[in-house]
Design an enzyme around this catalytic site. Structure first.
Site, short mmCIF file in Angstrom:
data_model
loop_
_atom_site.label_atom_id
_atom_site.label_comp_id
_atom_site.label_asym_id
_atom_site.label_seq_id
_atom_site.Cartn_x
_atom_site.Cartn_y
_atom_site.Cartn_z
N GLY A 218 39.13 -2.21 0.25
CA GLY A 218 39.55 -3.56 -0.12
C GLY A 218 39.26 -4.56 0.99
CB ILE A 220 43.45 -5.33 4.28
CG1 ILE A 220 44.13 -6.00 3.07
CG2 ILE A 220 44.32 -5.35 5.52
CD1 ILE A 220 44.70 -7.37 3.30
CD GLU A 239 39.51 7.90 0.95
OE1 GLU A 239 40.70 8.24 1.11
OE2 GLU A 239 39.13 7.18 0.02
N1 COA Z 1 49.39 -8.77 -10.00
C1 COA Z 1 48.29 -9.02 -10.75
N2 COA Z 1 47.03 -8.82 -10.33
C2 COA Z 1 46.87 -8.38 -9.06
C3 COA Z 1 47.94 -8.12 -8.22
C4 COA Z 1 49.25 -8.34 -8.73
N3 COA Z 1 50.32 -8.10 -7.99
N4 COA Z 1 47.47 -7.69 -7.03
C5 COA Z 1 46.13 -7.67 -7.14
N5 COA Z 1 45.77 -8.09 -8.36
C6 COA Z 1 44.43 -8.19 -8.90
C7 COA Z 1 43.56 -9.13 -8.07
O1 COA Z 1 43.73 -10.46 -8.48
C8 COA Z 1 42.18 -8.60 -8.39
O2 COA Z 1 41.81 -9.01 -9.68
P1 COA Z 1 40.32 -9.55 -9.97
O3 COA Z 1 39.41 -8.39 -9.59
O4 COA Z 1 40.36 -9.84 -11.41
O5 COA Z 1 40.15 -10.71 -9.06
C9 COA Z 1 42.41 -7.09 -8.45
O6 COA Z 1 43.79 -6.91 -8.76
C10 COA Z 1 42.11 -6.37 -7.13
O7 COA Z 1 42.86 -7.00 -6.13
P2 COA Z 1 42.22 -7.39 -4.70
O8 COA Z 1 43.31 -7.98 -3.90
O9 COA Z 1 40.96 -8.16 -4.87
O10 COA Z 1 41.83 -5.95 -4.22
P3 COA Z 1 41.18 -5.39 -2.89
O11 COA Z 1 39.73 -5.30 -3.10
O12 COA Z 1 41.67 -6.07 -1.66
O13 COA Z 1 41.80 -3.92 -2.94
C11 COA Z 1 43.53 -2.44 -3.70
C12 COA Z 1 43.19 -3.73 -2.97
C13 COA Z 1 45.01 -2.23 -3.63
C14 COA Z 1 43.09 -2.53 -5.16
C15 COA Z 1 42.76 -1.29 -2.97
O14 COA Z 1 43.15 -1.25 -1.64
C16 COA Z 1 43.03 0.06 -3.61
O15 COA Z 1 42.40 0.41 -4.58
N6 COA Z 1 43.96 0.85 -3.04
C17 COA Z 1 44.35 2.14 -3.58
C18 COA Z 1 43.57 3.27 -3.01
C19 COA Z 1 43.65 3.42 -1.54
O16 COA Z 1 44.42 2.81 -0.84
N7 COA Z 1 42.80 4.28 -1.04
C20 COA Z 1 42.69 4.54 0.37
C21 COA Z 1 41.31 4.56 0.86
S1 COA Z 1 40.08 4.64 -0.43
#
Ligand code: COA
Length: 435
Positions: A218, A220, A239
């Site tokens: 993501g 961050i 990972e």
């Molecule tokens: N309510 C509604 N929608 C939300 C939301 C919430 N609370 N939080 C995020 N979203 C939506 C965003 O708007 C975005 O939508 P879009 O693609 O339509 O714009 C989508 O969810 C993804 O959010 P974003 O903040 O862009 O994601 P990111 O690329 O920064 O990734 C995670 C964040 C949480 C999705 C990602 O870290 C993840 O998949 N984590 C789980 C797996 C993990 O941690 N693995 C470890 C290493 S692989």
């Protein structure tokens, strides 16, 4: 290559069409993923879809479109994602693709013992003098899967970097090799926002010189990398990594000198970046790409002192339950290695885990800290596992806190626009005001 290996190589090399003719109706096929997705062979399968019936594909993260998750292939292909992405979220939501939840470190075992694919398809770099190829940017679940599939097909692509560690295989281990050179799909870093920079700063304040870090997926991770430039002697055992780590390794901030295992080496299981990263890892003796069942196993992580895992999420409720891979009923990603590393970090001497997220989503209209998680959403990291939660407004360490203490700590780092509503929810639940 010497004559013996050259002869073998020539014998194994076939056209994509000939290689895929080994796939029988009803077969289960495991595909390589991410930047090493074997796109050339996938294209051949899609172009010949009418020849296949009931073939099920399993695959984790993809960078572009998922070719098989398409309604038009109904009856021909089934697509089962091990980590949803923007390219298949809709297909999963509409039911013409599916998602299988699974801790990443357990995936090779689950694939071998339960999913039982007969065919594997991966990407490799061209063989060296001795007939050895490398799985390149992705070793993850694919390395061990190749060991037991009956039919093992590899796309030989000169753009695949030769990475070291568990990535090395001999050409004799494959049933067919298909030469198709094509640029690897890239995942460029997105410019950082002020909010991400603030989150990066807060996370970096929890990372000490000599710590070993894991960075998740993501927006961050790159913000954190940007804030680590003044640290010393960091280790990296993750990972996955993106382009953001290159500067830190080149400048010596990450030197892996304090690691209890793999001293001096950066260890990952897959790389998710651009050509800059692929060139950096190519034949780099200080960079190992290893199988996920080893890299992500909480017991491996536990062996590394002062381990700090940093991952992100979608929602956290006032008890500290973390939702990371779904928005309500919509599967948006997967658990990946989040829980593997949260648990591994908890077992590490001096270790800790961070879940970092912007305090709000959708342009500030939705709070990511909520009283109750959305209907349909799945808990990724439980309230018993959770440790630090970080937003742009601060840091809340939840481990060891009671329900009331947690809720207050989380309200304190929520977006100010939503704090009153969260305080009201607190009052309703605990029959008292939080502050
Ligand atoms: N309510 C509604 N929608 C939300 C939301 C919430 N609370 N939080 C995020 N979203 C939506 C965003 O708007 C975005 O939508 P879009 O693609 O339509 O714009 C989508 O969810 C993804 O959010 P974003 O903040 O862009 O994601 P990111 O690329 O920064 O990734 C995670 C964040 C949480 C999705 C990602 O870290 C993840 O998949 N984590 C789980 C797996 C993990 O941690 N693995 C470890 C290493 S692989």
């Amino acid at each position: 290559m010497n004559n013996k290996n050259r002869e073998l190589y020539n014998k194994l090399c076939v056209s994509a069409e000939e290689a895929i003719s080994n796939i029988k109706n009803g077969d289960t096929v495991i595909l390589d993923m991410g930047c090493c997705e074997p796109r050339g062979i996938e294209r051949a399968i899609v172009n010949n879809y009418e020849n296949f019936h009931g073939v099920e594909f399993y695959q984790m993260i993809v960078c572009g479109e998922t070719p098989f998750a398409n309604e038009k292939f109904k009856g021909h292909f089934k697509y089962n994602s091990l980590f949803a992405s923007s390219s298949n979220r809709k297909a999963i939501a509409l039911g013409y693709a599916d998602y299988t939840p699974c801790f990443f470190y357990e995936m090779p075992e689950v694939i071998r013992d339960i999913i039982k694919p007969r065919v594997s398809i991966c990407s490799v770099c061209p063989p060296d003098e001795n007939g050895y190829v490398s799985l390149g940017a992705n070793v993850d679940y694919i390395a061990s899967t190749i060991d037991y599939c009956e039919i093992k097909i590899a796309q030989v692509n000169k753009h695949v970097p030769r990475t070291l560690g568990g990535a090395i295989k001999h050409i004799s281990e494959f049933t067919h090799l298909v030469e198709i050179d094509e640029e690897l799909p890239e995942v460029p870093s997105i410019p950082l926002t002020d909010i991400e920079m603030a989150i990066g700063k807060n996370c970096a304040s929890l990372i000490n010189d000599g710590d070993c870090i894991q960075l998740g997926i993501g927006g961050i991770p790159n913000a954190i990398c940007a804030e680590l430039g003044h640290k010393k002697d960091l280790g990296l055992h993750s990972e996955m990594v993106g382009d953001g780590v290159i500067e830190l390794i080149e400048s010596g901030v990450i030197n892996n000198s304090q690691k209890n295992i793999d001293k001096g080496k950066t260890v990952v299981s897959f790389c998710f970046g651009t050509k800059m990263l692929f060139d950096f890892i190519d034949s780099n003796p200080l960079f190992e790409v290893n199988p996920i069942e080893i890299v992500n196993h909480p017991l491996t992580v536990s062996k590394i002192d002062n381990f700090v895992s940093v991952n992100s999420c979608v929602q956290v409720d006032l008890m500290g339950q973390v939702v990371s891979d779904s928005v309500g009923y919509t599967q948006i990603s997967g658990v990946g290695g989040q829980v593997d590393f949260v648990r591994g970090a908890a077992l590490s001497k001096g270790g800790r885990s961070i879940i970092a997220m912007p305090s709000s989503a959708k342009g500030g209209t939705i709070s990511k800290i909520v009283a109750v998680i959305d209907e349909g959403a799945a808990i990724t990291t439980s309230r018993n596992d959770v440790d630090y939660i970080v937003t742009e407004y601060g840091i809340a360490r939840l481990k060891g806190l009671s329900l009331k203490e947690r809720a207050k700590a989380l309200i304190g780092i929520a977006h100010p626009n939503f704090r009153d509503a969260l305080a009201e929810a607190y009052e309703k639940r605990f029959n008292q005001k939080p502050f």
